[in-house]
Motif scaffolding. Sequence first.
Motif, PDB file in Angstrom:
ATOM      1  N   ASP A   1       0.857  -1.177   0.000  1.00  0.00           N
ATOM      2  CA  ASP A   1       0.000   0.000   0.000  1.00  0.00           C
ATOM      3  C   ASP A   1       0.901   1.236   0.000  1.00  0.00           C
ATOM      4  OD1 ASP A   1      -2.693   1.406   0.655  1.00  0.00           O
ATOM      5  OD2 ASP A   1      -1.293   2.126   2.194  1.00  0.00           O
TER       6      ASP A   1
ATOM      7  N   GLN B   1       0.617   4.353   1.005  1.00  0.00           N
ATOM      8  CA  GLN B   1       0.723   5.120   2.246  1.00  0.00           C
ATOM      9  C   GLN B   1       1.504   4.348   3.314  1.00  0.00           C
ATOM     10  OE1 GLN B   1      -0.071   8.348   2.671  1.00  0.00           O
ATOM     11  NE2 GLN B   1      -0.529   8.293   0.484  1.00  0.00           N
ATOM     12  N   GLU B   2       1.265   3.036   3.402  1.00  0.00           N
ATOM     13  CA  GLU B   2       1.990   2.221   4.374  1.00  0.00           C
ATOM     14  C   GLU B   2       3.473   2.153   4.025  1.00  0.00           C
ATOM     15  OE1 GLU B   2       0.123  -1.606   4.746  1.00  0.00           O
ATOM     16  OE2 GLU B   2      -1.800  -0.718   5.324  1.00  0.00           O
TER      17      GLU B   2
ATOM     18  N   LEU C   1       6.608   3.467   6.232  1.00  0.00           N
ATOM     19  CA  LEU C   1       7.721   2.589   6.581  1.00  0.00           C
ATOM     20  C   LEU C   1       9.055   3.220   6.182  1.00  0.00           C
ATOM     21  CD1 LEU C   1       8.823  -0.100   7.631  1.00  0.00           C
ATOM     22  CD2 LEU C   1       8.432  -1.040   5.345  1.00  0.00           C
TER      23      LEU C   1
END
Length: 86
Positions: A67, A69-70, A74
């Motif tokens: 994803d 945004q994830e 990170l």
Amino acid sequence: HVQRRAGDQTEVALVDLHLPDQDGRDLASDLHAMDARLPVLVLASDGELHESAGTATRVPLVPKPADGQELLALVRQTRLRAHPFA
């Protein structure tokens, strides 16, 4: 073979596990050999993650598809851990 350019200010490297000329973990090792402080994240599919389970690796494997945004979170988190005052 990997080379850094003069003035390169790379703070985090994000590479795929399967590259045309080499394994992403090998590239991560090459990058660490040039700069042990450079954090490297390696993207891997679920199947690749399961295949790699139990093998020693110095780099975190990130599940893909990731994803956006994830993945961005990170990368930012990894950057802040490596360069807390940057």
